[in-house]
Enzyme design. Structure first.
Site, PDB file in Angstrom:
ATOM      1  N   SER A  71      79.479 -89.809  32.175  1.00  0.00           N
ATOM      2  CA  SER A  71      79.033 -91.023  31.501  1.00  0.00           C
ATOM      3  C   SER A  71      79.710 -92.269  32.081  1.00  0.00           C
ATOM      4  CB  SER A  71      79.278 -90.876  29.994  1.00  0.00           C
ATOM      5  OG  SER A  71      78.713 -91.916  29.267  1.00  0.00           O
ATOM      6  N   ASP A  75      78.952 -97.118  45.622  1.00  0.00           N
ATOM      7  CA  ASP A  75      77.749 -97.770  46.142  1.00  0.00           C
ATOM      8  C   ASP A  75      78.015 -99.153  46.719  1.00  0.00           C
ATOM      9  OD1 ASP A  75      76.488 -95.510  45.301  1.00  0.00           O
ATOM     10  OD2 ASP A  75      74.927 -96.525  44.148  1.00  0.00           O
ATOM     11  N   LYS A  88      75.817 -87.297  33.299  1.00  0.00           N
ATOM     12  CA  LYS A  88      75.399 -87.738  31.960  1.00  0.00           C
ATOM     13  C   LYS A  88      75.134 -89.242  32.028  1.00  0.00           C
ATOM     14  CE  LYS A  88      76.797 -87.618  27.069  1.00  0.00           C
ATOM     15  NZ  LYS A  88      76.692 -89.054  26.761  1.00  0.00           N
TER      16      LYS A  88
END
Length: 413
Positions: free
Chosen positions: A184, A195, A209
Site C-alpha cells: 500500500s 519511477d 495492494k
C-alpha cells in the site's frame, strides 16, 4: 513486562522489562488460571485514573508498589534511527500513521545533525496506512512538480499528487528496502522514488495492494467500503496485483511466490513485454502488481528449522533475553549500546540457558536442527537482549550488522 513503550504511562512510573506484576489494586493477578482478559480488565481504565500495582524485580531482588496514572499509550512509526557509518543514516518505518511524516522528518533532522550524507530507508514488513504520510515523505526527496502517484477509476477521473514544497532531502542519495510484506503506502513511496530515478529499491517484490476505497455510512449505523479506483506509479504501473485468476489464487499469492522460487531466485520472475515500463532516465521497471526492486535480495532460508520456529512460536528468545537483561542491566547500560554491539557475543552457556527455558515450555531439543540454526539463534539472542535494554532501536542496531539488504544498500550508495 516484556517491553516498556517510550513516553507511555509505564515508562513514567519506572517499570522495566523483566519486572513481574503480581497484584493490581490488592488483587492477585499471577497464576496459571488468570486469563489475559482479566489482567487487561484490572490494569486498563479511563485516562487520568490510577492503578496501584505490586511488582517483583528479579535483580536486584525486591518487591515494591507503584501507582500508575493511566494515559494514552503512544504508537510510533519510526522504530529505529541511527548512523550505519559516519555518512549513512538508517531509518526504519513500520507503518504510515497520522504522525509518521513528523516522526520521519524529526528522525532525518537528528541524523543530518550527526553528519548523514546518504540514507537507507527500511520499509520491509510495512503494510501501509495513510497515503498522505507516504506522499509527504516522498515530497521530501522529489523536486517540485514531480509526479508522486495518481489514482484512476472506472467512473472517477484521474487524480494526481505531485511534489510541491522544497524538501530537505532532494539531493540525498537514497536506498529503500522492501519485501513481500511491504504494501500500500509503502509501495506508493517506493514506486515514486523508483519511477523518478531518485533512488535504488532493494529487496523482493512488494505485496501489490493499490486499491482506493471510499467508506459509505448507512442510516442504521452500519457501513461498507466501496473500491472506486486504483493507485498508479508515475510511469503508469498499477500497484494492485490482478484478481483475474480468482480470489483463491489472489489470497495465496505469497505461497505461490515461494513455491515458484520467486522469493529465492530473481530468474524465477518472468515479465511479459507488456508489463515493462521505462523511467525518464531509461531504466526498465515492471508492472503486474507490486514494486519489483532494482537489486534483488533472496529470502534467507539457510538457517531455518522447525526447532527455530518453535522457539519463536513460544517467544523463548524474549523470555531468555528478559531474564538475562534483568540480571545484567546495570553493567550493560553503563557500557552503552555501541560497546554491546561491538563486543557482546553469545556464549555456549547462554545457548544452553535458552534450551533450558525451551524445555520448560515443552520444546524438545533437536541436535541436528539446533546445529543448523546455531548462527541465527545466537544472532536473535543478541538482538533480543539489545531490545530488552534499548528497545526496538537496540534490536535493529545489532540485527542489521549481518543483514544482506543493508550490506547491498551500503554498497550501492
Amino acid at each position: 513486562v516484556m517491553a516498556v513503550v517510550p513516553g507511555g504511562p509505564s515508562e513514567h512510573s519506572g517499570l522495566l522489562p523483566g519486572d513481574r506484576i503480581f497484584k493490581a489494586n490488592d488483587t492477585v493477578i499471577a497464576g496459571k488460571n488468570i486469563s489475559d482478559k482479566k489482567i487487561r480488565t484490572m490494569l486498563r481504565g479511563p485516562e487520568g485514573t490510577k492503578v496501584r500495582i505490586s511488582v517483583r524485580r528479579p535483580f536486584p531482588a525486591k518487591d515494591f508498589v507503584v501507582e500508575i496514572t493511566r494515559g494514552s499509550v503512544p504508537i510510533y512509526s519510526v522504530e529505529a534511527k541511527y548512523m550505519l557509518d559516519s555518512e549513512t543514516g538508517y531509518i526504519r518505518l513500520s507503518r504510515f500513521a497520522e504522525t509518521s511524516y513528523r516522526e520521519f522528518t524529526e528522525a532525518a533532522d537528528s541524523l543530518l545533525a550527526k553528519g548523514m550524507k546518504k540514507m537507507v530507508l527500511d520499509l520491509r514488513g510495512n503494510g501501509g496506512g495513510y497515503m498522505d504520510a507516504a506522499t509527504d515523505i516522498a515530497d521530501e526527496f522529489l523536486p517540485e512538480g514531480k509526479l508522486i502517484v495518481y489514482t484512476k477509476g472506472r467512473t472517477d477521473g484521474e487524480h494526481r499528487v505531485v511534489a510541491t514544497r522544497k524538501g530537505k532531502l532532494e539531493k540525498m542519495p537514497l536506498a529503500i528496502l522492501v519485501d513481500e510484506n511491504s504494501a500500500s503506502a509503502s509501495e506508493i513511496l517506493a514506486g515514486a522514488i523508483q519511477d523518478n530515478d531518485r533512488g535504488v529499491i532493494i529487496g523482493r517484490r512488494t505485496f501489490g495492494k493499490g486499491l482506493v476505497q471510499e467508506e459509505k455510512h448507512l442510516t442504521d449505523g452500519s457501513g461498507f467500503r466501496l473500491t472506486i479506483a486504483r493507485y498508479y506509479t508515475p510511469t503508469g504501473r498499477c500497484i494492485q496485483k490482478p484478481y483475474d485468476k480468482g480470489l483463491e489464487n489472489y489470497e495465496s499469492d505469497e505461497e505461490h511466490r515461494y513455491k515458484h522460487g520467486e522469493l529465492l531466485n530473481k530468474d524465477s520472475i518472468k515479465f511479459p513485454d507488456s508489463l515493462k515500463y521505462k523511467t525518464p532516465g531509461g531504466k526498465t521497471v515492471y508492472g503486474g502488481g507490486g514494486i519489483m526492486p532494482d537489486i534483488f535480495i533472496p529470502l534467507d532460508t539457510a538457517g531455518g528449522s522447525d526447532y527455530l520456529s518453535a522457539l519463536f512460536g513460544h517467544d523463548i528468545f524474549s523470555l531468555w533475553a528478559m531474564n538475562f537483561a534483568s540480571h545484567n542491566r546495570d553493567a550493560l547500560v553503563k557500557n552503552g549500546r555501541e560497546d554491546f554491539r561491538r563486543n557482546f557475543s553469545v556464549s555456549d552457556e547462554m545457548v544452553n540457558g535458552l534450551e533450558l527455558i525451551a524445555a520448560q515450555n515443552g520444546i524438545k531439543k533437536n541436535d541436528a536442527q539446533e546445529k543448523r540454526s546455531d548462527a541465527l539463534i545466537r544472532r536473535y539472542l543478541k538482538a533480543a537482549v539489545a531490545r530488552s535494554i534499548w528497545g526496538d532501536e537496540g534490536y535493529y542496531l545489532c540485527w542489521n550488522d549481518e543483514d544482506a539488504a543493508i550490506a547491498a544498500a551500503m554498497k550501492s550508495l
